[in-house]
Design a protein around this motif. Structure first.
Motif, short mmCIF file in Angstrom:
data_model
loop_
_atom_site.label_atom_id
_atom_site.label_comp_id
_atom_site.label_asym_id
_atom_site.label_seq_id
_atom_site.Cartn_x
_atom_site.Cartn_y
_atom_site.Cartn_z
N GLY A 1 0.78 -1.23 0.00
CA GLY A 1 0.00 0.00 0.00
C GLY A 1 0.81 1.27 0.00
O GLY A 1 0.30 2.33 -0.40
N SER A 2 2.08 1.24 0.44
CA SER A 2 2.92 2.45 0.43
C SER A 2 3.56 2.61 -0.94
O SER A 2 4.75 2.36 -1.12
CB SER A 2 3.99 2.36 1.52
N ASP A 3 2.75 3.00 -1.90
CA ASP A 3 3.21 3.02 -3.29
C ASP A 3 3.53 4.42 -3.81
O ASP A 3 3.93 4.57 -4.97
CB ASP A 3 2.18 2.36 -4.20
N ALA A 4 3.34 5.46 -2.99
CA ALA A 4 3.63 6.85 -3.37
C ALA A 4 2.88 7.29 -4.62
O ALA A 4 3.31 8.22 -5.31
CB ALA A 4 5.13 7.04 -3.56
N ASN A 5 1.73 6.67 -4.91
CA ASN A 5 0.94 7.09 -6.06
C ASN A 5 0.35 8.48 -5.90
O ASN A 5 -0.18 9.06 -6.85
CB ASN A 5 -0.19 6.08 -6.31
N TRP A 6 0.43 9.02 -4.69
CA TRP A 6 -0.08 10.36 -4.45
C TRP A 6 0.87 11.47 -4.91
O TRP A 6 0.47 12.65 -4.95
CB TRP A 6 -0.37 10.54 -2.95
N LEU A 7 2.09 11.12 -5.27
CA LEU A 7 3.06 12.15 -5.65
C LEU A 7 2.59 13.04 -6.81
O LEU A 7 2.68 14.27 -6.71
CB LEU A 7 4.40 11.49 -6.00
N PRO A 8 2.06 12.49 -7.92
CA PRO A 8 1.59 13.37 -9.00
C PRO A 8 0.45 14.29 -8.57
O PRO A 8 0.33 15.41 -9.07
CB PRO A 8 1.13 12.39 -10.08
N LEU A 9 -0.38 13.83 -7.63
CA LEU A 9 -1.49 14.65 -7.16
C LEU A 9 -0.98 15.85 -6.38
O LEU A 9 -1.50 16.96 -6.49
CB LEU A 9 -2.43 13.81 -6.29
N PHE A 10 0.07 15.64 -5.60
CA PHE A 10 0.67 16.75 -4.85
C PHE A 10 1.41 17.69 -5.80
O PHE A 10 1.36 18.91 -5.65
CB PHE A 10 1.62 16.21 -3.78
N SER A 11 2.11 17.12 -6.77
CA SER A 11 2.84 17.94 -7.73
C SER A 11 1.89 18.85 -8.50
O SER A 11 2.19 20.04 -8.71
CB SER A 11 3.61 17.03 -8.70
N ALA A 12 0.75 18.31 -8.90
CA ALA A 12 -0.22 19.12 -9.64
C ALA A 12 -0.76 20.27 -8.80
O ALA A 12 -1.19 21.30 -9.32
CB ALA A 12 -1.37 18.24 -10.12
N ARG A 13 -0.73 20.10 -7.49
CA ARG A 13 -1.22 21.13 -6.58
C ARG A 13 -0.10 22.09 -6.16
O ARG A 13 -0.31 23.03 -5.42
CB ARG A 13 -1.80 20.45 -5.34
N GLY A 14 1.12 21.83 -6.62
CA GLY A 14 2.25 22.68 -6.29
C GLY A 14 2.81 22.45 -4.91
O GLY A 14 3.52 23.31 -4.36
N ILE A 15 2.55 21.28 -4.30
CA ILE A 15 3.04 20.96 -2.96
C ILE A 15 4.40 20.28 -3.08
O ILE A 15 4.52 19.24 -3.73
CB ILE A 15 2.04 20.06 -2.22
N ALA A 16 5.41 20.86 -2.46
CA ALA A 16 6.77 20.34 -2.58
C ALA A 16 6.95 19.06 -1.77
O ALA A 16 6.50 18.97 -0.63
CB ALA A 16 7.77 21.39 -2.12
N VAL A 17 7.62 18.09 -2.37
CA VAL A 17 7.92 16.82 -1.73
C VAL A 17 9.41 16.52 -1.89
O VAL A 17 9.93 16.57 -3.01
CB VAL A 17 7.09 15.67 -2.33
N VAL A 18 10.08 16.24 -0.79
CA VAL A 18 11.48 15.83 -0.84
C VAL A 18 11.52 14.42 -1.44
O VAL A 18 10.78 13.53 -1.00
CB VAL A 18 12.10 15.83 0.57
N PRO A 19 12.33 14.18 -2.48
CA PRO A 19 12.33 12.86 -3.13
C PRO A 19 12.54 11.72 -2.14
O PRO A 19 13.34 11.82 -1.21
CB PRO A 19 13.50 12.95 -4.12
N PHE A 20 11.81 10.64 -2.37
CA PHE A 20 11.93 9.48 -1.49
C PHE A 20 13.27 8.76 -1.74
O PHE A 20 13.78 8.73 -2.85
CB PHE A 20 10.78 8.51 -1.72
N ALA A 21 13.79 8.19 -0.67
CA ALA A 21 15.04 7.43 -0.73
C ALA A 21 14.92 6.27 0.25
O ALA A 21 14.14 6.33 1.21
CB ALA A 21 16.22 8.32 -0.36
N PRO A 22 15.68 5.19 0.04
CA PRO A 22 15.58 4.04 0.94
C PRO A 22 16.10 4.36 2.34
O PRO A 22 17.11 5.04 2.51
CB PRO A 22 16.45 2.99 0.26
N ALA A 23 15.39 3.87 3.35
CA ALA A 23 15.84 3.93 4.74
C ALA A 23 15.66 2.55 5.34
O ALA A 23 14.73 1.82 4.97
CB ALA A 23 15.04 4.97 5.51
#
Length: 394
Positions: free
Chosen positions: A169-191
């Motif tokens: 379920g943690s697929d980050a499919n919400w990223l384009p929705l935030f981008s379209a709204r102009g909300i900045a997201v720090v790129p995901f990286a492995p932890a």
């Protein structure tokens, strides 16, 4: 439709829903998967580590830098509160020798069943297989088994997860929705991810062998945990804390004898006859430990025969190709930029919309820290959303 909508049915989302319901609000939880908290259930298969029972300064220090709202959330809902909450769900707990806290049942399923039951008793509407497809003005659109559905809540909490374990379920499919709204997201990286190492064919017999009693060094970080030699590299709790340094390009060195000084190790080695084989010399220094011996033979060649062998074993270089991909990691770093949020975790660009859990830009080691922060930020967002709703009723 109730007062509040929570999108995402993992620990952060469910805690946000519980907090809102306790504040007297009608809540709907929309989960994209057919069942809730799949990542929690998977984590619980090896023992559900709820939190870490340790003093507040040490607990907080384990996280490193945190956005102010996340730090505030943890300050208000830390290990003791997590334990009280779990016991309130009739889960008896025990604390291991390292301070890690587990339910006696060990698995996550009994706790989750009790939690979902309590939410339903509180009137929370649990919607399964509702995938958020985007904003439409002030409404949220979903693809559901019954077709497209639009919801227009008075407050919304997004708890959609990061980018690790996408099949759960943690697929980050919400990223384009935030981008379209102009909300900045720090790129995901492995932890909390394994380290990629291109082993030679000689390492194949050692796959699955643990490496114990060593110290891993990367940059300024030192870890005394264990690791396992795997087909693609090194995996385990000894490697995970080095993630930030390794992501930044730090080299990895392993002290194979951290409890011996260089002088003591050299003295051990010098007592071995010079005609002895390399394996014999290594065994005199390392003992008959297959994991440490395999790593020394793989990464130390050509092994020096002189006193320099002690120096090599105290700082064994492991050439690596970086961390495993984020989809294979236990958790992810990165997420919604802290500058996009107010102190209550509300988005500046979307009033009445709050964010919680691994969507936020923070990271933590394993050992109960991850789950505690998800609970804490879910509660923090729930309290903020409840205050937002209450302010609009006066």
């Amino acid at each position: 439709m109730g007062d509040a909508l929570v999108i995402g049915g993992g620990p952060a989302g469910l805690m946000a829903a519980e907090t809102l319901a306790r504040a007297g609000h009608r809540v709907t939880v929309a989960e994209a998967k057919p069942s809730f908290a799949r990542k929690l259930l998977m984590a619980g298969k090896s023992g559900l580590n709820l939190t870490k029972d340790e003093a507040a300064p040490a607990f907080r220090a384990a996280y490193g830098p945190l956005p102010d709202p996340v730090a505030a959330a943890l300050g208000n809902f830390g290990p003791r509160q997590v334990m009280d909450w779990a016991e309130g769900l009739d889960q008896t707990l025990f604390t291991g020798s390292t301070g890690r806290v587990f339910p006696h049942a060990m698995k996550a399923s009994p706790l989750l069943r009790a939690w979902l039951g309590r939410l339903e008793d509180a009137g929370v509407a649990l919607r399964r297989s509702w995938r958020w497809t985007g904003w439409e003005g002030d409404s949220f659109r979903f693809a559901t088994p019954q077709g497209e559905v639009a919801q227009r809540p008075r407050a919304t909490i997004l708890a959609l997860g990061g980018a690790s374990w996408p099949r759960l379920g943690s697929d980050a499919n919400w990223l384009p929705l935030f981008s379209a709204r102009g909300i900045a997201v720090v790129p995901f990286a492995p932890a909390n991810a394994g380290l990629r190492v291109a082993w030679s064919d000689k390492m194949a017999p050692s796959f699955g062998t643990p490496i114990k009693g060593v110290a891993f060094h990367a940059g300024d970080t030192v870890s005394r945990g264990e690791a396992v030699i795997g087909r693609h590299g090194l995996e385990g709790g000894g490697i995970y804390p080095l993630g930030p340094a390794l992501r930044a390009g730090a080299a990895l060195q392993v002290d194979l004898c951290p409890d011996l000084s260089h002088a003591d190790l050299a003295a051990r080695l010098v007592r071995v006859p010079r005609k002895a084989s390399v394996s014999t010399r290594l065994r005199r220094g390392l003992g008959d430990d297959p994991g440490r011996l395999a790593l020394a033979l793989e990464c130390g060649r050509p092994l020096p025969q002189s006193d320099a062998l002690a120096a090599r074993l105290k700082a064994l270089p492991v050439v690596h190709a970086g961390l495993a991909p984020v989809a294979e990691a236990i958790s992810s770093a990165g997420g919604v930029d802290a500058a996009e949020l107010d102190p209550g975790l509300m988005l500046h660009r979307a009033p009445g919309v709050f964010v919680a859990g691994e969507m936020l830009d923070w990271e933590a080691p394993t050992g109960g820290y991850l789950l505690t922060a998800c609970f804490a930020t879910g509660r923090h967002a729930g309290l903020s959303a409840a205050a937002w709703l209450d302010a609009r009723e006066t």
